[in-house]
Write a protein that holds these residues in place. Structure first.
Motif, mmCIF file in Angstrom:
data_model
loop_
_atom_site.group_PDB
_atom_site.id
_atom_site.type_symbol
_atom_site.label_atom_id
_atom_site.label_comp_id
_atom_site.label_asym_id
_atom_site.label_seq_id
_atom_site.Cartn_x
_atom_site.Cartn_y
_atom_site.Cartn_z
ATOM 1 N N LEU A 1 -2.539 2.338 -1.615
ATOM 2 C CA LEU A 1 -1.102 2.214 -1.903
ATOM 3 C C LEU A 1 -0.446 3.599 -1.927
ATOM 4 O O LEU A 1 0.655 3.787 -1.385
ATOM 5 C CB LEU A 1 -0.928 1.503 -3.249
ATOM 6 C CG LEU A 1 0.498 1.281 -3.724
ATOM 7 C CD1 LEU A 1 1.265 0.414 -2.739
ATOM 8 C CD2 LEU A 1 0.510 0.623 -5.101
ATOM 9 N N GLY B 1 8.923 -1.772 1.262
ATOM 10 C CA GLY B 1 8.906 -3.237 1.258
ATOM 11 C C GLY B 1 7.755 -3.763 0.422
ATOM 12 O O GLY B 1 6.633 -3.268 0.510
ATOM 13 N N ILE B 2 8.048 -4.777 -0.372
ATOM 14 C CA ILE B 2 7.053 -5.261 -1.324
ATOM 15 C C ILE B 2 5.863 -5.921 -0.629
ATOM 16 O O ILE B 2 4.704 -5.679 -1.000
ATOM 17 C CB ILE B 2 7.699 -6.220 -2.373
ATOM 18 C CG1 ILE B 2 6.706 -6.582 -3.475
ATOM 19 C CG2 ILE B 2 8.258 -7.471 -1.733
ATOM 20 C CD1 ILE B 2 6.393 -5.462 -4.407
ATOM 21 N N LEU C 1 3.554 -3.317 1.122
ATOM 22 C CA LEU C 1 2.894 -2.454 0.141
ATOM 23 C C LEU C 1 1.809 -3.214 -0.626
ATOM 24 O O LEU C 1 0.721 -2.697 -0.867
ATOM 25 C CB LEU C 1 3.918 -1.875 -0.837
ATOM 26 C CG LEU C 1 4.820 -0.780 -0.242
ATOM 27 C CD1 LEU C 1 5.914 -0.401 -1.214
ATOM 28 C CD2 LEU C 1 4.013 0.444 0.140
ATOM 29 N N LEU C 2 2.132 -4.465 -0.983
ATOM 30 C CA LEU C 2 1.106 -5.276 -1.657
ATOM 31 C C LEU C 2 -0.086 -5.525 -0.733
ATOM 32 O O LEU C 2 -1.238 -5.545 -1.165
ATOM 33 C CB LEU C 2 1.703 -6.613 -2.111
ATOM 34 C CG LEU C 2 2.481 -6.589 -3.423
ATOM 35 C CD1 LEU C 2 3.106 -7.957 -3.696
ATOM 36 C CD2 LEU C 2 1.578 -6.191 -4.597
ATOM 37 N N PHE D 1 -2.178 -2.394 -0.746
ATOM 38 C CA PHE D 1 -2.898 -2.274 -2.018
ATOM 39 C C PHE D 1 -4.069 -3.257 -2.079
ATOM 40 O O PHE D 1 -5.221 -2.876 -2.342
ATOM 41 C CB PHE D 1 -1.928 -2.519 -3.188
ATOM 42 C CG PHE D 1 -2.608 -2.680 -4.518
ATOM 43 C CD1 PHE D 1 -3.317 -1.630 -5.084
ATOM 44 C CD2 PHE D 1 -2.548 -3.879 -5.206
ATOM 45 C CE1 PHE D 1 -3.960 -1.780 -6.314
ATOM 46 C CE2 PHE D 1 -3.185 -4.038 -6.427
ATOM 47 C CZ PHE D 1 -3.887 -2.982 -6.977
#
Lengths: 654, 166
Positions: free
Chosen positions: A444, A454-455, A458-459, A462
């Motif tokens: 991340l 952007g969620i 990025l998730l 991660f």
């Protein structure tokens, strides 16, 4: 040559007829031999299996011969054959439309039937094998009937036809047409084998774990072929279609993806049944679903009820496929209901925080995902039937609902590999998840540093790092303990598959979220800078033959000459774009030439996509294939009485 | 407490969680720069179906009808007067709703959004109920079936398991 044209039709029809007779007799002898425990009759079963295999091979060879000799007495050759089609694409034209693709399906099916008859030749007196072979023959009878009826590749065509249009242009401009359909079919049709053994188990009442052990490699092999076939299809789409993507949620793509989802659920949950004797009904249902969804998908995409860029529409085959689908589902449900008492599992899952708990959650997610894709695929049919209006459900719908499910599955991939069977303590989880979680955090951090936003992406990065850490941890422990043998077996091979899936997920998230694109109008010898790259038109080239006219723009991308092209197939009239793809480890520069192309104007309009990490989709696909092969090798044996996969000594230590 | 356990202690986990939250916040709140016109055209094109094609979006299709709609979108984007939704609304008005790739959340079309959520909720609820039932069953005296299964496993020894052994 003329002396041997015209024979393929009668010979092919004869071969199919012989195959049908062989399949019917195979079915009858398998059923009667098993019911009466008559070894003489049972000995006939492999012979009928060979007969169907040889007959379908003969029919396939006849079809190839008809195509090679351009036997335009056959309607199918009139439809997909052409004197101007190059030899390679003429060979693959056999499976480029409905009738030939069903013939290919039939050949794979009969070869699998032969494979089972040979592998279990010493166990033919085992009723489960007998009923499994009977099921294979039953499916074989259906497909022989299809090829002799509504999907007959040897049907005579109108007289006087001397040439045809050739296969769909998209099926004659990339070598992957040789590999993608047969490999996909090996996966698709391969699921018939575990389905057949499931039916055998239900009929005989031996619904324990024996049939699973017999079929787990077949199931894994079919899943591997289906996976590899889907990846090859994505690669083909990327290299050929010119829109820069790898997956468009087209109905035909979905038809292969839905059984893949249920098949993936099965190869996970089957481990719970093998280890704990649980989920028997669920596993049977997943196998039945996977097989019946291959038939339903074929119905949806081959009957003309749904439109797709690569559907083969034919109005006659639909009722046959739908009826067969209904028979399969009904018979399976009746059998499962009949054996309901035997299927009750005595055990329980002790805790959600256990390997089996994670598998169950994984199955729920795969089930929901399969439902979403199926619903999105058939919803236009529902709306049209109820309200007589047309509707298209496309990529945005599948992305919106698929992304949360995919992220949750990634999360499970972080946790599940470190979970022991039965129950995990907090201390154990803390110990095993610690470094993988830091791996995710590092991934991340790197993503944010390089500018990712952007969620969802990025998730993904991660969780991808986290899950990759968990998989690598498992492999590191296994190889430290067992050397290279620590890479084989279901758990370890499965971790290699997981790493492949993670690479694909991360690459898809990166390419879908951070692709930059721009249309550029290039003038001869005038470089243009965009996105940190230089594009210069240095000329055009034109190739022409009796099949096509191909105009290429010679474009230097950062000094390397590329040649995006537009090809006009003369008999079809379509313009087909051929992109040029410059691949590096971090990004692809994907260039398409936009029609209309006016060579004498000295300008060319191109569209440039800068797509990050695409190559890692193909690397991930290759890793999934390698991991599947590794998973098929027997791993380390262990005592079945071991209570958990880890004795957790540290947790107990003061 | 040894060093390894100290490293994995809960404050370190909390620190990790904090780092993740901070990084996610930075990543999701910062501006990733303006889209090019071409990228805006692509984004809109992905939400519109080609009216003459077999289920492809205007973005994917190379058909002339798709090309025509792409050009219309490009003109609207270049004019800069309309939002993405307004541009799509105009196209839907001209070609009817069948060109929308994202079904509306009204009427029958809403089912395509509601059903997956309903199925997902039911599946999770079913899973939770199953785990609850299993938890309640724990501690029960093993049945004959249970014993038979264990006997079978012990006698057969056919479980070939290569799962993790630590």
């Amino acid at each position: 040559m003329l002396g041997v044209t015209g024979v393929a039709g009668p010979l092919g029809r004869a071969a199919l007829l012989v195959g049908l007779v062989g399949a019917v007799f195979g079915l009858v002898s398998a059923v009667t031999g098993t019911r009466q425990s008559d070894p003489k009759v049972l000995r006939l079963v492999p012979r009928f299996a060979w007969l169907t295999g040889i007959a379908s091979l003969g029919a396939f060879v006849c079809m190839e011969w008809a195509m090679i000799t351009r036997d335009f007495s056959l309607a199918y050759v009139q439809k997909v054959g052409s004197w101007s089609t190059p030899a390679l694409y003429n060979f693959t034209a056999v499976w480029s439309a409905l009738e030939g693709s069903i013939l290919l399906w039939l050949m794979v099916l009969t070869f699998l039937t032969v494979g089972i008859a040979v592998k279990y030749r010493a166990k033919l007196d085992d009723p489960m094998v007998g009923w499994a072979l009977a099921t294979m023959f039953f499916v074989g009878v259906f497909f022989f009937v299809l090829t002799l009826g509504p999907a007959n590749p040897f049907a005579a065509g109108p007289a006087g036809v001397l040439d045809g249009p050739g296969p769909n242009p998209l099926l004659q401009n990339h070598v992957l047409v040789v590999f993608h359909p047969p490999i996909l079919y090996l996966g698709y049709v391969g699921f018939t084998v575990p389905f057949a053994f499931a039916i055998g188990a239900l009929v005989t009442g031996r619904v324990g774990e024996g049939w699973l052990l017999e079929t787990r490699r077949w199931a894994l092999m079919s899943w591997g072929f289906l996976t590899f076939g889907i990846i090859l299809g994505s690669w083909w789409s990327y290299e050929v279609l010119g829109w820069g993507g790898v997956w468009a949620w087209d109905p035909v793509e979905n038809a292969s993806f839905i059984p893949w989802l249920t098949g993936t659920a099965y190869i996970h949950s089957v481990l719970v049944q093998e280890r704990r004797g649980m989920l028997r009904v669920w596993n049977l249902s997943l196998l039945v679903s996977t097989f019946s969804l291959t038939i339903l998908g074929t119905f949806l995409t081959r009957s003309g009820v749904l439109n797709s860029v690569h559907a083969f529409s034919d109005g006659q085959i639909g009722p046959f496929l739908l009826t067969f689908f209904a028979v399969i589902v009904l018979a399976s449900v009746v059998l499962i209901g009949w054996r309901g008492d035997l299927l009750r599992s005595p055990g329980t899952i002790d805790s959600p925080l256990s390997r089996e708990g994670a598998f169950l959650a994984n199955n729920v997610l795969f089930g929901v995902f399969a439902f979403v894709v199926l619903l999105g695929t058939v919803f236009p049919l529902i709306v049209e039937a109820l309200q007589d209006r047309q509707l298209v459900v496309g990529e945005p719908f599948f992305d919106r609902l698929g992304v949360p499910v995919g992220l949750t599955l990634l999360f499970l991939m972080c946790v599940a590999p470190v979970l022991p069977w039965r129950k995990a303590s907090g201390e154990l989880l803390s110990q095993r998840l610690f470094w993988p979680a830091w791996g995710g955090t590092l991934a991340l951090l790197v993503s944010v540093v390089v500018g990712a936003t952007g969620i969802a992406p990025l998730l993904t990065f991660f969780l991808g790092g986290f899950a990759g850490g968990a998989a690598l941890r498992q492999l590191a422990l296994a190889t430290r303990r067992q050397g290279l043998r620590g890479l084989v077996g279901r758990a370890n091979g499965g971790m290699v598959v997981h790493i492949g899936v993670i690479l694909i997920a991360v690459a898809l998230a990166a390419s879908n979220s951070f692709t930059r694109s721009q249309e550029l109008t290039l003038k001869l010898d005038t470089p243009i800078e965009w996105g940190g790259h230089t594009f210069e038109l240095v000329g055009f080239s034109r190739e022409e033959d009796d099949r096509q006219t191909r105009i290429s723009a010679r474009v230097e991308v950062d000094g390397t000459e590329r040649a995006p092209a537009v090809t006009k197939y003369l008999k079809m009239g379509n313009n087909i774009g051929t992109p040029s793809v410059l691949t590096t480890l971090t990004k692809d520069i994907y260039v398409t030439l936009e029609p209309p192309v006016k060579m004498d104007s000295g300008t060319a309009k191109i569209k440039v996509f800068v797509k990050p990490m695409i190559v890692w989709i193909w690397v991930g696909g290759a890793m999934m294939a390698v991991g599947t092969v590794l998973a098929m090798f027997p791993g380390r044996r262990r005592k079945p009485t071991d209570p958990v996969s880890a004795p957790v000594p540290e947790a107990a230590a003061p | 407490m040894n060093l390894a356990r100290r490293i994995r202690s809960w404050p370190v986990w909390m620190l990790m969680g904090l780092v993740v939250v901070v990084l996610l916040t930075i990543g999701t709140t910062r501006d990733d720069g303006p889209r090019t016109q071409s990228e805006r055209i692509d984004a809109i094109s992905k939400r519109v179906a080609c009216p003459t094609c077999d289920g492809e979006s205007v973005y994917v299709s190379r058909a002339s009808a798709a090309e025509s709609i792409r050009n219309q979108i490009a003109r609207d984007v270049a004019a800069g007067a309309l939002t993405d939704d307004e541009i799509i609304g105009n196209i839907a008005g001209a070609f009817q709703a069948r060109v929308l790739l994202v079904p509306r959340a009204t009427g029958l079309d809403a089912l395509v959004w509601v059903l997956p959520i309903a199925v997902g909720v039911c599946a999770v609820a079913g899973l939770a109920a199953a785990f609850r039932r299993w938890r309640l069953q724990q501690g029960a005296v093993p049945s004959d079936d249970d014993r038979a299964l264990v006997e079978e496993l012990l006698a057969g020894g056919r479980i070939d398991d290569d799962e993790e052994v630590l």
